[in-house]
Design a protein around this motif. Structure first.
Motif, PDB file in Angstrom:
ATOM      1  N   CYS A   1      14.957  29.069 -22.666  1.00  0.00           N
ATOM      2  CA  CYS A   1      16.197  29.761 -22.991  1.00  0.00           C
ATOM      3  C   CYS A   1      16.398  30.943 -22.052  1.00  0.00           C
ATOM      4  CB  CYS A   1      16.165  30.280 -24.422  1.00  0.00           C
ATOM      5  SG  CYS A   1      15.690  29.047 -25.640  1.00  0.00           S
ATOM      6  N   GLU A   2      17.641  31.221 -21.759  1.00  0.00           N
ATOM      7  CA  GLU A   2      18.018  32.414 -21.020  1.00  0.00           C
ATOM      8  C   GLU A   2      18.807  33.301 -21.967  1.00  0.00           C
ATOM      9  OE1 GLU A   2      19.929  31.375 -17.364  1.00  0.00           O
ATOM     10  OE2 GLU A   2      18.354  29.970 -16.806  1.00  0.00           O
ATOM     11  N   GLY A   3      19.258  34.438 -21.514  1.00  0.00           N
ATOM     12  CA  GLY A   3      20.016  35.347 -22.364  1.00  0.00           C
ATOM     13  C   GLY A   3      19.089  36.191 -23.216  1.00  0.00           C
ATOM     14  N   THR A   4      19.548  36.513 -24.437  1.00  0.00           N
ATOM     15  CA  THR A   4      18.771  37.345 -25.349  1.00  0.00           C
ATOM     16  C   THR A   4      18.441  36.568 -26.618  1.00  0.00           C
ATOM     17  OG1 THR A   4      20.698  38.200 -26.545  1.00  0.00           O
ATOM     18  CG2 THR A   4      20.025  39.388 -24.532  1.00  0.00           C
ATOM     19  N   GLU A   5      17.582  37.132 -27.454  1.00  0.00           N
ATOM     20  CA  GLU A   5      17.234  36.477 -28.719  1.00  0.00           C
ATOM     21  C   GLU A   5      18.464  36.281 -29.594  1.00  0.00           C
ATOM     22  OE1 GLU A   5      14.407  37.083 -32.654  1.00  0.00           O
ATOM     23  OE2 GLU A   5      14.326  38.554 -31.049  1.00  0.00           O
ATOM     24  N   LEU A   6      19.349  37.264 -29.626  1.00  0.00           N
ATOM     25  CA  LEU A   6      20.553  37.159 -30.451  1.00  0.00           C
ATOM     26  C   LEU A   6      21.637  36.304 -29.816  1.00  0.00           C
ATOM     27  CD1 LEU A   6      20.791  40.818 -31.800  1.00  0.00           C
ATOM     28  CD2 LEU A   6      19.908  38.782 -32.958  1.00  0.00           C
TER      29      LEU A   6
END
Length: 166
Positions: free
Chosen positions: A46-51
């Protein structure tokens, strides 16, 4: 590795599928590793943030093992699963569902995949998914209860679990 394996390609894990050392390119992980051959398939991380995780279309981010494992796995509908053979549609992260190998032992959103495909772990043990709009969705003695305690995402508004009637 001069020629790493890309997402979707077969891969090899060193020692075991959980070692974290594999033949996949950076940003990918060797997943569904056969313990006898140490071969699996590369999946993107996954990329981005946890949320607000970012994954390729048709996949959802599974965040597990204290955020150490962040993988883009095939998305699924627990009421109409289309996962590969030997897999089931299980609760993932961020109010979604992903295809996981039956008995893989991965915790997803607090749910253990030791339940058979078509079911999930609740406080009452493994219970079957049910459609909240079906006339007779559960066995006698059970009632179809909303899966989500709060408002369900639109895509899963009809998803419930067959919990014992009280």
């Amino acid at each position: 590795d001069d020629a790493p394996d890309l997402p979707g390609e077969p891969c090899e894990a060193v020692d075991s599928g959980w070692s974290g050392i594999d033949s996949c390119d950076l940003g990918a992980f060797c997943w569904n590793v056969d313990p006898d051959t140490n071969t699996g398939t590369c999946v993107p991380q996954c990329e981005g943030t946890e949320l607000e995780p970012i994954c390729p279309e048709g996949t959802r981010c599974l965040i597990s093992d204290g955020e150490a494992l962040t993988l883009c796995l095939p998305a699924c509908d627990p009421l109409a699963p289309d996962c590969d053979e030997g897999q089931g549609c299980y609760p993932g992260s961020n109010d979604d569902f992903v295809c996981l190998r039956e008995g893989e032992g991965v915790f997803a959103n607090g749910q253990h995949t030791s339940c058979a495909p078509g079911s999930f772990l609740s406080a009452k043990g493994c219970v079957s998914f049910c459609d909240l709009t079906a006339k007779t969705p559960c066995e006698e003695g059970s009632v179809c209860t909303p899966f989500f305690e709060d408002e369900a995402p639109a895509a899963y508004a009809n998803v419930g679990g067959c919990l014992p009637a009280t």
